[in-house]
Write an enzyme that holds these catalytic residues in place. Sequence first.
Site, PDB file in Angstrom:
ATOM      1  CG  ASP A  99      -0.301   0.104   2.602  1.00 24.19           C
ATOM      2  OD1 ASP A  99       0.681  -0.572   2.659  1.00 24.19           O
ATOM      3  OD2 ASP A  99      -0.716   0.791   3.449  1.00 24.19           O
ATOM      4  CD  GLU A 144       4.186   0.940   6.964  1.00 24.54           C
ATOM      5  OE1 GLU A 144       5.055   1.349   7.972  1.00 24.54           O
ATOM      6  OE2 GLU A 144       3.880   1.853   6.128  1.00 24.54           O
TER       7      GLU A 144
HETATM    8 ZN   LIG Z   1       6.624   2.444   4.235  1.00 19.24          ZN
END
Ligand SMILES: [Zn+2]
Length: 442
Positions: free
Chosen positions: A81, A146
């Site tokens: 992501d 994340e």
């Molecule tokens: Zn990162």
Amino acid sequence: MGDPSTPIGRLQALIRIPTVSYADRARTDTTAFEEFARQLAESFPLLHAKLDRTVVLDHGLLFHWRGASDARPVVLMAHIDVVPVEESDTWQHPAFGAEIHDGVLWGRGTLDDKGCLAGICEAVESLLGQGFTPAQDVWLSFGCDEEVMGKAAPEAVRILTERGVEPWFVLDEGGAVAYDAFPGVSKPLAVIGVTEKGITNVRLTVEGRGGHASMPTRMDTTARLARAILRLDQSPFPSSVPEPTVEMFRRLAAHLPLPLRPIARNVDRLRPALARALVAAGPESAAMTRTTTVVTTLSGSPANNVIASRATAGINVRIMVGDTVAGVVDRIRTVVNDKRVKVDIVESNEPSPLSPTDDDAFRLLEATIATTFPDAVATPYVMMGATDSRFFTAICPRVYRFAPFRMTKAQRESIHSYDERIGVDDYLEGVGFYRRLVEGLR
Ligand SMILES: [Zn+2]
């Protein structure tokens, strides 16, 4: 468009897929993540044919590459992501265009963190093409959330635990081969994160009678809250120089301007003076020396003519290695020194334990850095930001954070901002780093 038969063409294809994660899950475009997994399979066919693949939660990916031994498994991490692109940001080239200009590939995720992800896959694919078997099991753990502190990484840890995997070491993003990282040092520093601060949120609450704004009393809810905030602001946590920073100065000593070398060599004795100097040098270096607190949210009464019956302040705390959530909350209570101000933990994360530097795994990283980036000085450091790798400290004492790419100061500042970009040659150099790292396992 980019040639899919080249490493850069394959990275370009991944950059063009807008895998943006949002804290509000409903906003996430799941088709982009599905497209990413499809593109990854197309770009790296051997990896997908030879490694076992597990989908982690929605869109995380965990690959298992069997080595000659499973005694000292290694985990290479990255995340799929990326952060959103703000409309107000003025990109010189489109954020999801993956355009190449003068040997530089532009786009969201080139540095954070698709460069690492594609670089790992590229290394594995080319080694598989040569019929290579790693000496140890290699796991690839690619998270999908994340940037929003999601659940994929802890879930990957849970799966590994279930399968009895105790990694020898874990490598995630974090440090880099950084230019202009230290005043007076012209060589790039290959900084390897060996701990990261714990991010904790605390809430102060003051409750009172409230009432009509025409008849206020002194030291009401809002004034009491303000006094507490001011007390915290005026009592920063004590500063100190943690071990990785001392080690960094030792390693930098030979590369510093001559007058500074003796100071750096004797840094152990000079810790208190160094801590004071770092605090004086500005907020960034001050943050390297201590736990920090800052009030980020405030609320009182919703109406102009109503005294708040409840006033709250949200404090974002970045906890230094050596401190604990409990200790920090105790100190906040002591500094506020007011029984009518309630102190509650909203979200707590301890700092990550220190990973060792006098150790074979760290030495393998150093040796691989020395071969790949012979001009760089390798050094441990304390990371200010958070990565998914912090969850892996639960199952592994050696968690290191290093992205094997050269980054100028401007490039580092482009992360989570605009004009994120990676040098084409720098990317290829990073692929070489991952190849050598896997080849170097024993
Ligand atoms: Zn990162």
